[in-house]
Design a protein around this motif. Structure first.
Motif, PDB file in Angstrom:
ATOM      1  N   LEU A 193      16.585  -3.294-105.034  1.00  0.00           N
ATOM      2  CA  LEU A 193      17.247  -4.351-105.805  1.00  0.00           C
ATOM      3  C   LEU A 193      16.569  -5.704-105.620  1.00  0.00           C
ATOM      4  CD1 LEU A 193      21.018  -3.528-105.232  1.00  0.00           C
ATOM      5  CD2 LEU A 193      19.645  -3.103-107.260  1.00  0.00           C
ATOM      6  N   VAL A 194      15.886  -5.884-104.492  1.00  0.00           N
ATOM      7  CA  VAL A 194      15.178  -7.147-104.246  1.00  0.00           C
ATOM      8  C   VAL A 194      14.071  -7.312-105.282  1.00  0.00           C
ATOM      9  CG1 VAL A 194      13.686  -8.386-102.627  1.00  0.00           C
ATOM     10  CG2 VAL A 194      15.719  -7.225-101.794  1.00  0.00           C
ATOM     11  N   GLY A 195      13.470  -6.179-105.664  1.00  0.00           N
ATOM     12  CA  GLY A 195      12.462  -6.238-106.726  1.00  0.00           C
ATOM     13  C   GLY A 195      11.064  -6.479-106.181  1.00  0.00           C
ATOM     14  N   TYR A 196      10.227  -7.190-106.936  1.00  0.00           N
ATOM     15  CA  TYR A 196       8.808  -7.443-106.640  1.00  0.00           C
ATOM     16  C   TYR A 196       7.967  -6.176-106.818  1.00  0.00           C
ATOM     17  CZ  TYR A 196      10.251 -11.920-104.613  1.00  0.00           C
ATOM     18  OH  TYR A 196      10.776 -13.153-104.418  1.00  0.00           O
ATOM     19  N   ARG A 197       6.657  -6.363-106.758  1.00  0.00           N
ATOM     20  CA  ARG A 197       5.758  -5.226-106.950  1.00  0.00           C
ATOM     21  C   ARG A 197       5.812  -4.309-105.734  1.00  0.00           C
ATOM     22  NH1 ARG A 197      -0.504  -6.156-108.124  1.00  0.00           N
ATOM     23  NH2 ARG A 197      -0.997  -4.047-107.431  1.00  0.00           N
ATOM     24  N   TYR A 198       5.868  -2.996-105.981  1.00  0.00           N
ATOM     25  CA  TYR A 198       5.956  -2.081-104.848  1.00  0.00           C
ATOM     26  C   TYR A 198       5.035  -0.897-105.036  1.00  0.00           C
ATOM     27  CZ  TYR A 198       8.731   0.866-107.928  1.00  0.00           C
ATOM     28  OH  TYR A 198       9.147   1.648-108.968  1.00  0.00           O
ATOM     29  N   SER A 199       4.757  -0.211-103.937  1.00  0.00           N
ATOM     30  CA  SER A 199       4.054   1.058-104.055  1.00  0.00           C
ATOM     31  C   SER A 199       4.493   1.948-102.896  1.00  0.00           C
ATOM     32  CB  SER A 199       2.548   0.852-104.047  1.00  0.00           C
ATOM     33  OG  SER A 199       2.148   0.423-102.779  1.00  0.00           O
ATOM     34  N   SER A 200       3.973   3.169-102.871  1.00  0.00           N
ATOM     35  CA  SER A 200       4.383   4.114-101.833  1.00  0.00           C
ATOM     36  C   SER A 200       3.169   4.645-101.099  1.00  0.00           C
ATOM     37  CB  SER A 200       5.122   5.297-102.449  1.00  0.00           C
ATOM     38  OG  SER A 200       6.268   4.852-103.113  1.00  0.00           O
ATOM     39  N   VAL A 201       3.382   4.960 -99.833  1.00  0.00           N
ATOM     40  CA  VAL A 201       2.328   5.558 -99.025  1.00  0.00           C
ATOM     41  C   VAL A 201       2.918   6.865 -98.484  1.00  0.00           C
ATOM     42  CG1 VAL A 201       1.277   5.323 -96.746  1.00  0.00           C
ATOM     43  CG2 VAL A 201       1.146   3.435 -98.371  1.00  0.00           C
ATOM     44  N   TYR A 202       2.152   7.967 -98.587  1.00  0.00           N
ATOM     45  CA  TYR A 202       2.706   9.264 -98.193  1.00  0.00           C
ATOM     46  C   TYR A 202       2.259   9.655 -96.793  1.00  0.00           C
ATOM     47  CZ  TYR A 202       4.148   9.430-102.954  1.00  0.00           C
ATOM     48  OH  TYR A 202       4.767   9.111-104.126  1.00  0.00           O
ATOM     49  N   TYR A 203       3.136  10.264 -96.041  1.00  0.00           N
ATOM     50  CA  TYR A 203       2.789  10.692 -94.683  1.00  0.00           C
ATOM     51  C   TYR A 203       3.614  11.903 -94.329  1.00  0.00           C
ATOM     52  CZ  TYR A 203       7.221   8.750 -93.160  1.00  0.00           C
ATOM     53  OH  TYR A 203       8.564   8.503 -93.004  1.00  0.00           O
ATOM     54  N   GLU A 204       3.175  12.603 -93.273  1.00  0.00           N
ATOM     55  CA  GLU A 204       3.922  13.773 -92.829  1.00  0.00           C
ATOM     56  C   GLU A 204       4.824  13.411 -91.670  1.00  0.00           C
ATOM     57  OE1 GLU A 204       1.467  17.178 -92.085  1.00  0.00           O
ATOM     58  OE2 GLU A 204       0.485  16.895 -94.036  1.00  0.00           O
ATOM     59  N   ARG A 205       6.022  13.916 -91.723  1.00  0.00           N
ATOM     60  CA  ARG A 205       6.987  13.580 -90.676  1.00  0.00           C
ATOM     61  C   ARG A 205       6.866  14.554 -89.513  1.00  0.00           C
ATOM     62  NH1 ARG A 205      12.024  10.672 -90.007  1.00  0.00           N
ATOM     63  NH2 ARG A 205      13.699  11.997 -89.294  1.00  0.00           N
ATOM     64  N   ASN A 206       6.834  14.009 -88.296  1.00  0.00           N
ATOM     65  CA  ASN A 206       6.708  14.847 -87.096  1.00  0.00           C
ATOM     66  C   ASN A 206       8.066  15.108 -86.474  1.00  0.00           C
ATOM     67  OD1 ASN A 206       3.880  14.545 -87.326  1.00  0.00           O
ATOM     68  ND2 ASN A 206       4.087  12.534 -86.348  1.00  0.00           N
ATOM     69  N   GLU A 207       8.020  15.846 -85.366  1.00  0.00           N
ATOM     70  CA  GLU A 207       9.252  16.038 -84.614  1.00  0.00           C
ATOM     71  C   GLU A 207       9.480  14.846 -83.696  1.00  0.00           C
ATOM     72  OE1 GLU A 207      10.182  20.036 -82.865  1.00  0.00           O
ATOM     73  OE2 GLU A 207       8.510  20.531 -84.172  1.00  0.00           O
ATOM     74  N   ARG A 208      10.728  14.618 -83.328  1.00  0.00           N
ATOM     75  CA  ARG A 208      11.060  13.580 -82.363  1.00  0.00           C
ATOM     76  C   ARG A 208      10.272  13.829 -81.077  1.00  0.00           C
ATOM     77  NH1 ARG A 208      14.968  10.303 -80.261  1.00  0.00           N
ATOM     78  NH2 ARG A 208      16.089   9.245 -81.927  1.00  0.00           N
ATOM     79  N   MET A 209       9.675  12.779 -80.485  1.00  0.00           N
ATOM     80  CA  MET A 209       8.838  13.012 -79.304  1.00  0.00           C
ATOM     81  C   MET A 209       9.656  13.279 -78.050  1.00  0.00           C
ATOM     82  SD  MET A 209       5.508  10.724 -79.826  1.00  0.00           S
ATOM     83  CE  MET A 209       4.517  10.930 -81.308  1.00  0.00           C
ATOM     84  N   ALA A 210      10.840  12.718 -77.964  1.00  0.00           N
ATOM     85  CA  ALA A 210      11.733  12.990 -76.825  1.00  0.00           C
ATOM     86  C   ALA A 210      13.131  12.542 -77.223  1.00  0.00           C
ATOM     87  CB  ALA A 210      11.268  12.212 -75.584  1.00  0.00           C
ATOM     88  N   GLY A 211      14.099  12.858 -76.389  1.00  0.00           N
ATOM     89  CA  GLY A 211      15.475  12.465 -76.684  1.00  0.00           C
ATOM     90  C   GLY A 211      16.012  13.249 -77.866  1.00  0.00           C
TER      91      GLY A 211
END
Ligand code: UDP
Ligand code: MG
Length: 323
Positions: A193-211
């Protein structure tokens, strides 16, 4: 354009197990970006302690003593991920050119930050980190999370598919965000809703490292419901449509009953009567509940309570408030 000052904003709640593992990774990433000339030397990693009950804030304080690139602030009590993140972003707003928000558990790939900063340099004010696949999530988490985005869209809340709170915001986008004063915070819905020019960057999600995760199914469902009701009034419209539909059906029902009566086939009618009463009772209660949810939100908004109160910082500006 000069080299931007970056603040990496990281909310932490009871993360004493994971912080010692991931803090070094964040620092390395920041230092690499500084030496690559992508971000300025006075960039920082800013931890927000969301009223943890364990030693999280002591760990943060120690980190800030070890390296000046670490900073931390502490909320006066636990206010939840969204408020903690906002507290960090609003503190960083006056000190930097860009922020990148990320969880502290190492699930989001920190290497996507380079591409985010590149997109900023190319003129974007908002860069969304989007999960390209969820191979490490359980089937259940993936199914519920992806279902959540789809339901949100259908109900009229504009959210970016498979994007959580890993994103870059420019100073101007932060200033825009600061103008949204709502207490029912759902940042994923507000940033578009804030607006302005945007784009997306794709990445792979890992497992939680601890906890372990702080979002079991119950919390996730209430987060989803909160998101929908704070972004869209479609559920209320659906209720109105449902009301119309049931009224039309009832009208037809009444005519049918009258005709049967006139023709002389009077039936005992007990079963149908009970069915209708039960059905209507249920429908009315659900509708009341949904409307009540909105009234509850209005109630919370009219009180204008601060969304967070900062009790401590490692950089000596105590007692900041959100208003
Ligand atoms: N978090 C927080 N306050 C809370 C709950 C969580 O600041 O009340 C932080 C937590 O430390 C983590 C992030 O929010 O950095 C996301 O939480 P988590 O990893 O438990 O959620 P999941 O990734 O499983 O959805
Ligand atoms: Mg996580």
């Amino acid at each position: 354009m000069s080299v931007p000052v970056l603040y990496i904003v990281i909310p932490c709640y009871n993360e004493e197990e994971v912080l010692p593992v991931t803090s070094g990774l964040f620092l390395n990433k920041l230092k690499n970006m500084i030496s690559d000339g992508k971000v300025a030397e006075n960039s920082r990693v800013l931890f927000v302690n969301d009223g943890s009950k364990d030693t999280t804030y002591e760990i943060i304080e120690n980190l800030s003593k070890q390296d000046e690139h670490f900073e931390g602030l502490s909320l006066s009590r636990n206010r939840g991920h969204q408020n903690a993140l906002l507290a960090g972003l609003m503190t960083a707003r006056t000190r930097c050119d860009i922020t990148i928000s990320i969880d502290c558990d190492g699930q989001d790939d920190i290497n996507a930050m380079d591409k985010m900063v590149d997109e900023y340099a190319a003129g974007c004010d908002v860069v969304y980190g989007v999960r390209s696949k969820r191979a490490t999530d359980t089937f259940f988490k993936r199914f519920t999370a992806e279902g959540f985005y789809k339901v949100m869209k259908h109900l009229g809340a504009d959210v970016v598919f498979n994007h959580a709170d890993y994103r870059l915001l420019s100073r101007r986008a932060l200033d825009g965000l600061a103008q949204f004063k709502e207490v029912n915070l759902f940042l994923r819905g507000l940033v578009p809703l804030v607006g302005y020019r945007y784009s997306s960057v794709y990445y792979e999600r890992n497992e939680r490292m601890a906890g372990k995760s702080h979002y079991p199914l119950k919390k996730m469902l209430s987060f989803a419901f909160d998101g929908i009701t704070s972004l869209s009034i479609k559920p209320i419209r659906l209720i109105t449509s449902l009301g119309f539909l049931i009224s039309i059906l009832s009208f037809i029902g009444v005519i049918v009953t009258l005709i049967t009566k006139l023709v002389g086939f009077t039936v005992t009618g007990w079963t149908s009567l009970i069915c209708v009463i039960c059905l209507m009772g249920g429908v009315q209660l659900i509708c009341l509940g949904v409307i009540g949810e909105y009234i509850g939100k209005i109630y919370n908004e009219t009180k204008h309570r601060p969304r967070f109160i900062i009790s401590d910082t490692t950089f000596g500006e105590d007692g900041a408030r959100d208003d």
